[in-house]
Design an enzyme around this catalytic site. Structure first.
Site, PDB file in Angstrom:
ATOM      1  N   ASP A  30      44.707  30.983  19.615  1.00 39.32           N
ATOM      2  CA  ASP A  30      43.267  30.946  19.904  1.00 39.32           C
ATOM      3  C   ASP A  30      42.551  30.325  18.715  1.00 39.32           C
ATOM      4  O   ASP A  30      42.976  30.490  17.573  1.00 39.32           O
ATOM      5  CB  ASP A  30      42.715  32.355  20.174  1.00 39.32           C
ATOM      6  CG  ASP A  30      41.513  32.321  21.102  1.00 39.32           C
ATOM      7  OD1 ASP A  30      41.669  32.634  22.304  1.00 39.32           O
ATOM      8  OD2 ASP A  30      40.410  31.947  20.632  1.00 39.32           O
ATOM      9  N   LEU A 250      36.807  43.593  52.158  1.00 41.05           N
ATOM     10  CA  LEU A 250      35.863  43.882  53.244  1.00 41.05           C
ATOM     11  C   LEU A 250      34.977  45.062  52.864  1.00 41.05           C
ATOM     12  O   LEU A 250      34.647  45.891  53.714  1.00 41.05           O
ATOM     13  CB  LEU A 250      36.611  44.184  54.548  1.00 41.05           C
ATOM     14  CG  LEU A 250      37.122  42.988  55.354  1.00 41.05           C
ATOM     15  CD1 LEU A 250      37.752  43.444  56.661  1.00 41.05           C
ATOM     16  CD2 LEU A 250      36.012  41.980  55.648  1.00 41.05           C
ATOM     17  N   ALA A 252      31.406  46.188  51.742  1.00 41.18           N
ATOM     18  CA  ALA A 252      30.025  45.720  51.585  1.00 41.18           C
ATOM     19  C   ALA A 252      29.448  46.287  50.288  1.00 41.18           C
ATOM     20  O   ALA A 252      29.837  47.361  49.842  1.00 41.18           O
ATOM     21  CB  ALA A 252      29.190  46.172  52.772  1.00 41.18           C
ATOM     22  N   GLY A 253      28.545  45.564  49.691  1.00 42.54           N
ATOM     23  CA  GLY A 253      27.945  46.023  48.438  1.00 42.54           C
ATOM     24  C   GLY A 253      26.833  45.093  47.989  1.00 42.54           C
ATOM     25  O   GLY A 253      26.186  44.447  48.816  1.00 42.54           O
ATOM     26  N   CYS A 260      34.791  34.586  37.687  1.00 46.07           N
ATOM     27  CA  CYS A 260      35.515  33.636  38.555  1.00 46.07           C
ATOM     28  C   CYS A 260      34.767  33.237  39.827  1.00 46.07           C
ATOM     29  O   CYS A 260      34.459  32.063  40.021  1.00 46.07           O
ATOM     30  CB  CYS A 260      36.884  34.202  38.902  1.00 46.07           C
ATOM     31  SG  CYS A 260      37.985  34.244  37.480  1.00 46.07           S
ATOM     32  N   ARG A 327      30.732  39.304  32.278  1.00 48.23           N
ATOM     33  CA  ARG A 327      30.308  37.931  32.581  1.00 48.23           C
ATOM     34  C   ARG A 327      29.872  37.832  34.047  1.00 48.23           C
ATOM     35  O   ARG A 327      30.592  38.248  34.934  1.00 48.23           O
ATOM     36  CB  ARG A 327      31.461  36.944  32.305  1.00 48.23           C
ATOM     37  CG  ARG A 327      31.792  36.807  30.825  1.00 48.23           C
ATOM     38  CD  ARG A 327      32.964  35.878  30.602  1.00 48.23           C
ATOM     39  NE  ARG A 327      34.229  36.458  31.026  1.00 48.23           N
ATOM     40  CZ  ARG A 327      35.402  35.849  30.923  1.00 48.23           C
ATOM     41  NH1 ARG A 327      35.485  34.632  30.431  1.00 48.23           N
ATOM     42  NH2 ARG A 327      36.516  36.450  31.316  1.00 48.23           N
TER      43      ARG A 327
HETATM   44  P1  NAD Z   1      38.345  33.828  28.162  1.00 46.29           P
HETATM   45  O1  NAD Z   1      37.044  33.282  27.741  1.00 46.29           O
HETATM   46  O2  NAD Z   1      38.558  35.308  28.223  1.00 46.29           O
HETATM   47  O3  NAD Z   1      39.503  33.237  27.230  1.00 46.29           O
HETATM   48  C1  NAD Z   1      39.585  31.901  26.837  1.00 46.29           C
HETATM   49  C2  NAD Z   1      40.036  31.830  25.375  1.00 46.29           C
HETATM   50  O4  NAD Z   1      40.257  30.473  25.026  1.00 46.29           O
HETATM   51  C3  NAD Z   1      38.996  32.376  24.395  1.00 46.29           C
HETATM   52  O5  NAD Z   1      39.589  33.406  23.604  1.00 46.29           O
HETATM   53  C4  NAD Z   1      38.633  31.158  23.535  1.00 46.29           C
HETATM   54  O6  NAD Z   1      38.358  31.490  22.195  1.00 46.29           O
HETATM   55  C5  NAD Z   1      39.891  30.308  23.670  1.00 46.29           C
HETATM   56  N1  NAD Z   1      39.717  28.879  23.382  1.00 46.29           N
HETATM   57  C6  NAD Z   1      38.728  28.054  23.758  1.00 46.29           C
HETATM   58  N2  NAD Z   1      38.966  26.801  23.281  1.00 46.29           N
HETATM   59  C7  NAD Z   1      40.116  26.847  22.597  1.00 46.29           C
HETATM   60  C8  NAD Z   1      40.883  25.879  21.860  1.00 46.29           C
HETATM   61  N3  NAD Z   1      40.492  24.612  21.743  1.00 46.29           N
HETATM   62  N4  NAD Z   1      42.016  26.287  21.255  1.00 46.29           N
HETATM   63  C9  NAD Z   1      42.430  27.562  21.334  1.00 46.29           C
HETATM   64  N5  NAD Z   1      41.763  28.518  22.033  1.00 46.29           N
HETATM   65  C10 NAD Z   1      40.618  28.161  22.654  1.00 46.29           C
HETATM   66  O7  NAD Z   1      38.628  33.181  29.599  1.00 46.29           O
HETATM   67  P2  NAD Z   1      39.585  33.751  30.757  1.00 46.29           P
HETATM   68  O8  NAD Z   1      38.848  34.740  31.580  1.00 46.29           O
HETATM   69  O9  NAD Z   1      40.906  34.105  30.176  1.00 46.29           O
HETATM   70  O10 NAD Z   1      39.737  32.448  31.663  1.00 46.29           O
HETATM   71  C11 NAD Z   1      40.515  31.333  31.254  1.00 46.29           C
HETATM   72  C12 NAD Z   1      40.742  30.433  32.468  1.00 46.29           C
HETATM   73  O11 NAD Z   1      41.489  31.143  33.455  1.00 46.29           O
HETATM   74  C13 NAD Z   1      39.467  29.983  33.159  1.00 46.29           C
HETATM   75  O12 NAD Z   1      39.651  28.688  33.659  1.00 46.29           O
HETATM   76  C14 NAD Z   1      39.319  30.962  34.309  1.00 46.29           C
HETATM   77  O13 NAD Z   1      38.587  30.424  35.381  1.00 46.29           O
HETATM   78  C15 NAD Z   1      40.771  31.166  34.696  1.00 46.29           C
HETATM   79  N6  NAD Z   1      41.057  32.430  35.379  1.00 46.29           N
HETATM   80  C16 NAD Z   1      40.456  33.580  34.962  1.00 46.29           C
HETATM   81  C17 NAD Z   1      40.763  34.781  35.593  1.00 46.29           C
HETATM   82  C18 NAD Z   1      40.100  36.066  35.161  1.00 46.29           C
HETATM   83  O14 NAD Z   1      40.149  37.038  35.919  1.00 46.29           O
HETATM   84  N7  NAD Z   1      39.491  36.136  33.997  1.00 46.29           N
HETATM   85  C19 NAD Z   1      41.689  34.805  36.650  1.00 46.29           C
HETATM   86  C20 NAD Z   1      42.296  33.625  37.027  1.00 46.29           C
HETATM   87  C21 NAD Z   1      41.983  32.437  36.389  1.00 46.29           C
END
Ligand code: NAD
Length: 429
Positions: A30, A250, A252-253, A260, A327
């Site tokens: 990260d 399903l 309701a809320g 996402c 979020r």
């Molecule tokens: P998040 O913000 O929790 O985590 C992303 C991480 O990436 C952060 O810790 C950030 O510091 C790091 N980061 C950003 N730029 C970077 C770089 N250049 N080098 C290294 N690290 C870097 O996000 P998330 O919820 O884990 O989501 C990540 C992706 O997965 C998104 O595209 C999201 O849509 C997808 N996704 C999320 C979920 C979910 O439930 N959260 C489920 C499925 C898919």
């Protein structure tokens, strides 16, 4: 298998911990140095049930490592996963700057064959662009393949979802990459679907949009139920028993939120538009969702009349139960409206108060759910934490100025609450 994961957030960290647990050698990367420092010190920056134990166990075992260095990860691993954010831009399209930057960073340090796997949720054709970008910026002209491997985990049950996925989707054309990806997922015993890159990317947006559609459908039905004097929970049960429909999604809320669904539905509408299709159905799905929140607020105003100076006890801040993620949380949206209209908001959430405080410092954060009821004009239940069901609702009532409850998740037993003397307002029941 030696694996690196770029981005150690909700997806990257949980995926890394699970890969390490099933026997792979994993490096979680990260660029947030505080996050890496915290992980190296044994502190987990997010709440996800079971994650802390899993991380600690695998760090101790020596199979899970943390670093800020993409170079180290690329050098030491055959498979590089990308799990960085893909947040929405104002017009609904996806901010691709994180993915593009990571593609260039990988290219700069790529020396030998690697499989670059996109796990972030991205618009269709992103894989092709990642491939071109790495090729353009790779001075060593190394061999590599780009694969799409969308993630379907649900926050709150992410470890279970990762260890027991319904399916693993692998979008790739290179036989070499497919063979390696099959090895990565071999220990999971999950059905593996091999597709082309574009189809894999589409599967993710299509799935999330369909789930959002299902929730909006039942929310639209909740309005018909209210008008007709029917009960949406019974209607949902009757529908869900049909295996062609299924009972999930399903409920309701007050509508879907989180990091996402809102961004993925908006992105899919935009992507479709760019591909020449006006996805009116999804526009309506999104509209129903926005209206659902407004309708709930209208119910609150109908009972309380003016919100200014009213003390609102808010139960729940996370976008769903069993997570600290706020979020795009509907609970947070409601809090913003209450505060804007001059109400005093006193809130409790079992796990999300730390993250909520950073965004909404003017809420009064309570140390227990019981404290939320103190001198309250009403309680608004906005997140479906199971522990809210079993609160001492009699004591809660004795602390309130007026025992009014707006149950935005239909979590409580309406009949029991009314018997206890509450004025109960739910959704479609
Ligand atoms: P998040 O913000 O929790 O985590 C992303 C991480 O990436 C952060 O810790 C950030 O510091 C790091 N980061 C950003 N730029 C970077 C770089 N250049 N080098 C290294 N690290 C870097 O996000 P998330 O919820 O884990 O989501 C990540 C992706 O997965 C998104 O595209 C999201 O849509 C997808 N996704 C999320 C979920 C979910 O439930 N959260 C489920 C499925 C898919």
């Amino acid at each position: 298998m030696k694996i690196s994961i770029i981005g150690s957030g909700y997806v990257g960290l949980t995926t890394g911990a699970c890969f390490a647990d099933i026997g792979h050698e994993v490096i979680c990367i990260d660029n947030d140095s505080n996050k890496i420092k915290s992980l190296l010190a044994g502190n987990i920056p997010i709440y996800e049930p079971g994650l802390e134990e899993l991380v600690k166990k695998n760090v101790k075992k020596g199979t899970l490592h943390f670093t800020e260095s993409i170079e180290e990860g690329v050098e030491k691993s055959l498979v590089i996963f990308i799990a960085v954010p893909t947040p929405p831009l104002e017009d609904g399209s996806v901010d691709m700057t994180y993915i593009e930057k990571v593609a260039r960073q990988i290219a700069a340090v790529l020396k030998d064959y690697r499989v670059i796997v996109d796990k972030s949720t991205v618009p269709v054709k992103t894989g092709e662009k990642v491939y071109q970008t790495i090729k353009r910026y790779n001075s060593h002209k190394s061999e590599f393949d780009v694969v799409s491997n969308p993630e379907f985990l649900r926050e709150g049950v992410a470890i279970h979802d990762l260890l027991h996925p319904d399916r693993v989707v692998i979008g790739a054309t290179s036989e070499r990459a497919i063979k390696i990806m099959k090895e990565v997922y071999a220990p999971f015993k999950a059905p593996i679907l091999i597709t082309d890159l574009n189809s894999a990317e589409l599967i993710k947006h299509a799935s999330n949009s369909f789930l959002a559609l299902k929730i909006s459908y039942i929310n639209a039905l909740s309005r018909i139920c209210e008008a007709a004097g029917a009960n949406v929970q019974m209607v949902a049960e009757g529908m869900g028993l049909d295996h062609r429909i299924g009972k999930h999604f399903l409920k309701a809320g007050i509508g879907w939120g989180g990091s996402c669904f809102p961004k993925d539905v908006a992105a899919f509408i935009k992507i479709s538009q760019e591909l020449g299709y006006d996805f009116k159905l999804l526009k309506e799905v999104s509209q129903i969702n926005n209206d659902q929140k407004e309708i709930f607020l209208r119910k609150i105003r109908n009972v309380l009349w003016v919100l200014k100076d009213k003390r609102i006890g808010l139960l729940g801040l996370a976008f769903k139960n069993n997570t600290d993620d706020v979020r795009s949380s509907v609970a947070m949206d409601l809090a913003r409206v209450f505060l804007k209209e001059g109400a005093i908001v006193q809130a409790f959430d079992p796990k999300a108060m730390g993250k909520a405080k950073e965004l909404l410092p003017s809420i009064h954060y309570c140390s227990s759910a019981l404290e939320v009821a103190e001198e309250a004009d009403c309680i608004v239940l906005a997140t479906e934490w199971e522990e809210f069901i079993n609160l001492d609702w009699k004591s809660m009532k004795s602390k309130m100025i007026s025992p009014i409850i707006f149950d935005g998740r239909n979590l409580l037993d309406k009949k029991k609450m009314i018997e206890m003397g509450y004025h109960y307002v739910g959704v479609g029941n």
